[in-house]
Design a protein around this motif. Structure first.
Motif, mmCIF file in Angstrom:
data_model
loop_
_atom_site.group_PDB
_atom_site.id
_atom_site.type_symbol
_atom_site.label_atom_id
_atom_site.label_comp_id
_atom_site.label_asym_id
_atom_site.label_seq_id
_atom_site.Cartn_x
_atom_site.Cartn_y
_atom_site.Cartn_z
ATOM 1 N N GLY A 199 -27.596 -2.555 -17.191
ATOM 2 C CA GLY A 199 -28.283 -2.295 -18.460
ATOM 3 C C GLY A 199 -27.892 -3.236 -19.573
ATOM 4 N N GLU A 235 -29.065 -6.765 -18.691
ATOM 5 C CA GLU A 235 -30.525 -6.859 -18.790
ATOM 6 C C GLU A 235 -30.954 -7.085 -20.228
ATOM 7 O OE1 GLU A 235 -34.679 -6.579 -17.786
ATOM 8 O OE2 GLU A 235 -32.880 -6.970 -16.586
ATOM 9 N N ARG A 248 -31.943 -7.005 -9.239
ATOM 10 C CA ARG A 248 -32.420 -7.430 -10.570
ATOM 11 C C ARG A 248 -32.086 -8.903 -10.827
ATOM 12 N NH1 ARG A 248 -36.628 -5.612 -13.335
ATOM 13 N NH2 ARG A 248 -36.533 -6.272 -15.515
ATOM 14 N N ALA A 266 -34.905 6.905 -16.625
ATOM 15 C CA ALA A 266 -34.830 5.460 -16.902
ATOM 16 C C ALA A 266 -35.651 5.100 -18.134
ATOM 17 C CB ALA A 266 -35.310 4.670 -15.691
ATOM 18 N N GLN A 299 -33.689 5.880 -21.055
ATOM 19 C CA GLN A 299 -32.636 4.872 -21.195
ATOM 20 C C GLN A 299 -33.197 3.492 -21.531
ATOM 21 O OE1 GLN A 299 -29.519 5.336 -21.643
ATOM 22 N NE2 GLN A 299 -28.415 5.576 -19.720
ATOM 23 N N PHE A 346 -35.056 1.422 -19.633
ATOM 24 C CA PHE A 346 -35.208 0.418 -18.585
ATOM 25 C C PHE A 346 -36.692 0.081 -18.437
ATOM 26 C CE2 PHE A 346 -30.982 1.784 -17.357
ATOM 27 C CZ PHE A 346 -30.410 0.597 -16.903
ATOM 28 N N TYR A 365 -38.076 -2.205 -13.272
ATOM 29 C CA TYR A 365 -36.658 -2.177 -12.883
ATOM 30 C C TYR A 365 -36.491 -1.200 -11.732
ATOM 31 C CZ TYR A 365 -31.826 -3.342 -14.229
ATOM 32 O OH TYR A 365 -30.560 -3.871 -14.299
ATOM 33 N N VAL A 376 -28.456 5.441 -13.575
ATOM 34 C CA VAL A 376 -29.176 5.537 -14.848
ATOM 35 C C VAL A 376 -28.308 6.228 -15.896
ATOM 36 C CG1 VAL A 376 -31.181 6.521 -16.023
ATOM 37 C CG2 VAL A 376 -31.445 5.489 -13.750
ATOM 38 N N PRO A 417 -30.874 -0.775 -22.142
ATOM 39 C CA PRO A 417 -31.125 -2.221 -22.258
ATOM 40 C C PRO A 417 -31.769 -2.624 -23.586
ATOM 41 C CG PRO A 417 -31.801 -1.427 -20.097
ATOM 42 C CD PRO A 417 -31.472 -0.213 -20.914
#
Length: 516
Positions: A17, A20, A53, A467, A470, A472, A476, A489, A495
């Motif tokens: 995270g 990213e 990733r 996610a 969060q 993302f 992802y 997660v 991110p």
């Protein structure tokens, strides 16, 4: 700064995270200055996600790269097959993530050697990022430790993993470091003494702790409170280092300590990240995802049986809710089961998005045209009723999730401590009209704290929904089992918040090197 000028050393990386967000920072000239040189992670499923990733970042600009990646996440190509299509990029991705899971403190010789190799070939700015694992600092972790016979904090190696961070600072001597940790680090004690002031002192002079000579010293800044004295950035309160994510466009009340260290020879003061005028709600970032039904645990999982059970529950709930809420409001509330729902769906509905403009592209750019990691867990039939009640109560109350005292006796679970007050929040709905509570790795356990706001779906959040909370991006992919995905997660840094921090670092470095 030109693309590739800033070397990123990512420690305790989790699923990536923080990396990213920082690696996605884009200069006004279109270049992305931050390049991850190495990511260190010891948990195998998180390491697999991290490597996938890294591979994505290396192929997405190539001809057919995105298309092939989308074929992989849609299940049309295996992981081995897509790696075989891009052998050089696959090799680079594995090199970036040290070929396999590695742990600071256990694999130091290999990790430190790799970092030194990168330093010999990189002459530009460099940053170290990452947060040492937080189980021993977190309030929940300390509560669990208190129940362990003869537990001593001074013997718990997790309390000292930040010293592994200091060793890397002593080797790399980066221009800037970003260290993230849980709120509990501010109050954690060792031998009766609060640890945080000593941690700050250690970060200001890492060579003193690691006993390495000629190591740079650092000034440690808050990212949300301006320092009264830039040359000696002392803060009035340790909570000045606490970032409340919901103030910065994150649809989640995630409060984390994030420290920004600037090498003393850099005569620049970092900006702070700027709060956003409007908060982002759960419904805004989840409403366009396909509705799903929960599974039935402890029995055969049959869609029709689920629908019949939810219908029975709907009739019960109407009567229960009318004893507490306006009868007309309850009558207007749809508690009927959605028919024909699946337990997982990759179908991207492309409904009109409610995602706020400032973050919409963040989620949807390079969209794979499907929804990843969107599958439900199973629940006992008794919990289906409690989930529906909790979601309906939250909706009727304007966003207040019921406490244990708000449940009628017939819905009380058979737990000895249910009435003690110790489990008042055992079931918690993530209100549609508010930001979510903190997404933690506990979501991997049972989902009781993460109930979907729609009473017709009677379920906890999926990995993809967590996610989204969060921040993302939708493309992802989280590798591993569903339980492992939830843990990844829950442990990650949002991110989108990391990108804002990265922008502050980019401006600082550009100002320093332009004036050099």
């Amino acid at each position: 700064m030109e693309t590739g000028e800033v070397l990123v050393i990512d420690l305790f990386a989790g699923p990536g995270g923080l990396g990213e967000g920082i690696s996605s920072v884009t200069h006004t000239n279109g270049n992305k200055p931050f390049q991850i040189g190495v990511s260190v992670e010891k948990e195998p499923s998180a390491h697999k996600t991290l490597t996938t990733r890294a591979f994505y970042r290396k192929i997405k600009e190539l001809d057919s790269g995105l298309e092939d990646y989308f074929n992989y996440v849609r299940g049309k190509l295996t992981r081995d097959e897509i790696f075989e299509l891009y052998p050089q990029q696959a090799q680079e991705a594995f090199y970036e993530t040290l070929e396999e899971p590695r742990a600071l403190g256990e694999d130091n010789e290999l990790i430190h050697t790799r970092i030194r190799e990168l330093l010999t070939t990189h002459q530009g700015p460099k940053i170290v990022i990452g947060g040492p694992p937080c189980q021993a600092y977190s309030l929940a972790g300390r509560s669990r430790n208190a129940g362990i016979k003869d537990y001593k904090a001074e013997d718990d190696h997790r309390n000292f993993l930040y010293k592994e961070y200091l060793k890397v600072l002593s080797i790399a001597q980066p221009d800037v470091f970003v260290m993230e940790n849980v709120r509990g680090i501010l109050s954690a004690k060792l031998n009766g003494k609060v640890m945080f002031p000593q941690i700050l002192e250690d970060l200001r002079d890492p060579g003193l702790v690691t006993e390495v000579s000629d190591v740079a010293k650092y000034r440690v800044f808050s990212l949300v409170v301006e320092a009264s004295d830039p040359n000696d950035p002392q803060y009035l309160d340790s909570s000045d280092f606490l970032i409340r994510s919901e103030k910065y466009g994150i649809p989640q009340a995630r409060h984390r300590v994030i420290l920004l260290g600037v090498r003393q020879d850099i005569d620049r003061v970092p900006d702070t990240i700027q709060p956003m005028e409007q908060s982002v709600s759960v419904e805004q970032v989840l409403s366009d995802l396909p509705p799903l039904r929960s599974g039935l645990s402890k029995q055969k999982d049959i869609q029709k049986d689920w629908e019949e059970q939810v219908q029975i529950n709907a009739n019960k709930l109407k009567n229960i809710l009318k004893s507490r809420f306006d009868r007309e409001a309850v009558d207007n509330l749809n508690l009927e089961p959605m028919l024909g729902l699946e337990r997982q769906s990759s179908r991207f509905l492309e409904l009109e998005h409610n995602i706020p403009a400032h973050i919409q592209n963040w989620y949807l750019d390079n969209h794979p045209g499907c929804v990843l990691n969107h599958a439900t867990r199973g629940h006992m039939t008794s919990d289906l009723l409690r989930y529906a009640y909790s979601a309906a109560f939250t909706k009727l109350s304007g966003g207040i999730s019921p406490k244990a005292r708000d449940y009628p006796l017939e819905l009380a679970p058979a737990h000895e401590n249910w009435d003690s007050g110790a489990h008042a929040d055992r079931f918690r709905t993530q209100a549609a009209n508010k930001c979510a509570t903190t997404v933690t790795s506990h979501i991997s356990k049972d989902g009781h704290y993460f109930i979907h706001y729609d009473p017709q779906q009677c379920r906890s959040l999926t990995v993809r929904e967590a996610a989204r909370l969060q921040t993302f991006p939708d493309n992802y992919l989280f590798e591993g089992t569903r339980t492992q995905q939830y843990v990844q997660v829950g442990n990650a840094v949002p991110p989108y918040l990391a990108q804002q921090i990265g922008s502050v670092v980019m401006v600082l470095l550009e100002s320093n090197y332009a004036g050099a």
